[in-house]
Enzyme design. Sequence first.
Site, PDB file in Angstrom:
ATOM      1  N   LYS A   1      -1.404  -6.877  -0.308  1.00 51.63           N
ATOM      2  CA  LYS A   1      -0.866  -7.145   1.022  1.00 51.63           C
ATOM      3  C   LYS A   1       0.409  -7.980   0.870  1.00 51.63           C
ATOM      4  O   LYS A   1       1.425  -7.449   0.435  1.00 51.63           O
ATOM      5  CB  LYS A   1      -1.963  -7.736   1.891  1.00 51.63           C
TER       6      LYS A   1
ATOM      7  N   SER B   1      -8.825  -9.246  10.208  1.00 47.69           N
ATOM      8  CA  SER B   1      -7.823  -8.208   9.996  1.00 47.69           C
ATOM      9  C   SER B   1      -7.437  -7.444  11.253  1.00 47.69           C
ATOM     10  O   SER B   1      -6.336  -6.932  11.337  1.00 47.69           O
ATOM     11  CB  SER B   1      -8.291  -7.229   8.915  1.00 47.69           C
TER      12      SER B   1
ATOM     13  N   HIS C   1      -5.504 -11.587   4.223  1.00 44.83           N
ATOM     14  CA  HIS C   1      -4.328 -11.612   5.098  1.00 44.83           C
ATOM     15  C   HIS C   1      -3.645 -12.978   5.169  1.00 44.83           C
ATOM     16  O   HIS C   1      -2.661 -13.139   5.891  1.00 44.83           O
ATOM     17  CB  HIS C   1      -4.714 -11.146   6.506  1.00 44.83           C
TER      18      HIS C   1
HETATM   19  C1  LIG Z   1      -7.698  -5.163   2.705  1.00 39.69           C
HETATM   20  C2  LIG Z   1      -8.898  -6.034   2.718  1.00 39.69           C
HETATM   21  C3  LIG Z   1      -9.855  -5.988   1.701  1.00 39.69           C
HETATM   22  C4  LIG Z   1      -9.819  -4.932   0.631  1.00 39.69           C
HETATM   23  O1  LIG Z   1      -8.818  -5.185  -0.272  1.00 39.69           O
HETATM   24  P1  LIG Z   1      -8.233  -3.967  -1.154  1.00 39.69           P
HETATM   25  O2  LIG Z   1      -7.507  -4.616  -2.257  1.00 39.69           O
HETATM   26  O3  LIG Z   1      -7.363  -3.190  -0.225  1.00 39.69           O
HETATM   27  O4  LIG Z   1      -9.422  -3.169  -1.620  1.00 39.69           O
HETATM   28  C5  LIG Z   1     -10.874  -6.911   1.711  1.00 39.69           C
HETATM   29  N1  LIG Z   1     -10.981  -7.818   2.715  1.00 39.69           N
HETATM   30  C6  LIG Z   1     -10.115  -7.855   3.733  1.00 39.69           C
HETATM   31  C7  LIG Z   1     -10.287  -8.873   4.808  1.00 39.69           C
HETATM   32  C8  LIG Z   1      -9.044  -6.961   3.781  1.00 39.69           C
HETATM   33  O5  LIG Z   1      -8.192  -6.984   4.799  1.00 39.69           O
END
Ligand SMILES: *Cc1c(COP(=O)(O)O)cnc(C)c1O
Length: 397
Positions: A245, A186, A214
Amino acid sequence: MQHHSRPSTPFAELEQELAERQAAGLMRRRRLLESPQSAHIRVDGKDVLSFCSNDYLGLANHPALIAAMQQAAASAGAGSGASHLITGHHVFHDMLEQALANFTGLPAALCFSTGYMANLGVVAALMRRGDAIFADRLNHASLNDAAVLSRADLQRYRHNDLEHLARLLEKSSATRKLVVADAVFSMDGDIAPVPALLELCERHDAWLLLDDAHGFGVLGTHGEGVLGHFGVRSPRIIYMATLGKAAGVAGAFVAAEQVVIDYLLQHARTYIYTTASPPPQAAAVLAALELIAADDARRAHLQTLIATLKSRLQSCRWPLMPSVTAIQPLLVGSNHDALRLSELLLTRGVLVPAIRPPTVPQGTARLRISLSAAHSPADIERLATVLAEAESDWELP
Ligand SMILES: *Cc1c(COP(=O)(O)O)cnc(C)c1O
């Protein structure tokens, strides 16, 4: 008995810690978003061009998702009213799980309220004291927290270092082993070497949990994610992705062999002991999946923007990190410089967040540029221009 050192308020220690954080310039604060999420947003009373969201396909404010949510609210109500195992499992949730299994080409799927909860639920359900978890050092915080919650032995391998991982696996005497990796990291934007990870897991009879937060919606021919990107398939893969996302809404899912999903339904505590998400949310994700599957143009547009940015910033003072995804971090180095650059851009109406330790390793503070299909080529041009201006002002007092 009266202690002289007794603090004046019950929370004096917390006050002290916050004051220290403030003094170190590490206080976090929230910006107030006053528009829908998009490329051009209004935050803290200011209109800015934003490179901050994870809304990679520009679906968060898409009319089809809004309509789906409105219609579902009219027919299903606003709230689910119960956990999934009582009466909260609505038809929309069930349709979404079917659709996600079809979309990813995996046998079965289970939805969670958030990605954080999915990771906690899966890891803590599958792993116990005496088992071993092997995790990339740059994995998302939720995966590390999940390992702690499971009480299994946590061993972290150097980022994408397959030899290090192989050594740790060889030394392990645990009977149940789980390798865990972000599919797309990320803060770096690079992609995990999934085929090689899978080979190691096969050799050492380990399970492989991939967090494709992602990659889902973005990677693969039709946005199916990292497995499609590499063309890999294996019953030992447990695939997890989030829906807040690229999919533009909220929530997450796990897709795997039917037996894994059946087991999680019985044992994943973050699935069982929580209220099901609102049915209209599931309906909006269903609409997003249709758009993702049908509309390759969004992904193609995003790829064009990524290529444009890379070529425009080739001779920039600060290098882009090696990433082919929508996450394009600009490596600045010191915390101070990263903050200063972020502020310089903001005075010119461009918002790019500075990411500092402990989120990233010391000395690698960066601007995390994240691109979206909601951006236009002119937006990328604007970013390149303000960066060039910041560069020429950089040595001025
Ligand atoms: C954003 C994210 C999460 C958490 O997901 P949410 O739905 O925002 O709680 C978990 N793992 C990664 C790699 C992320 O980027």
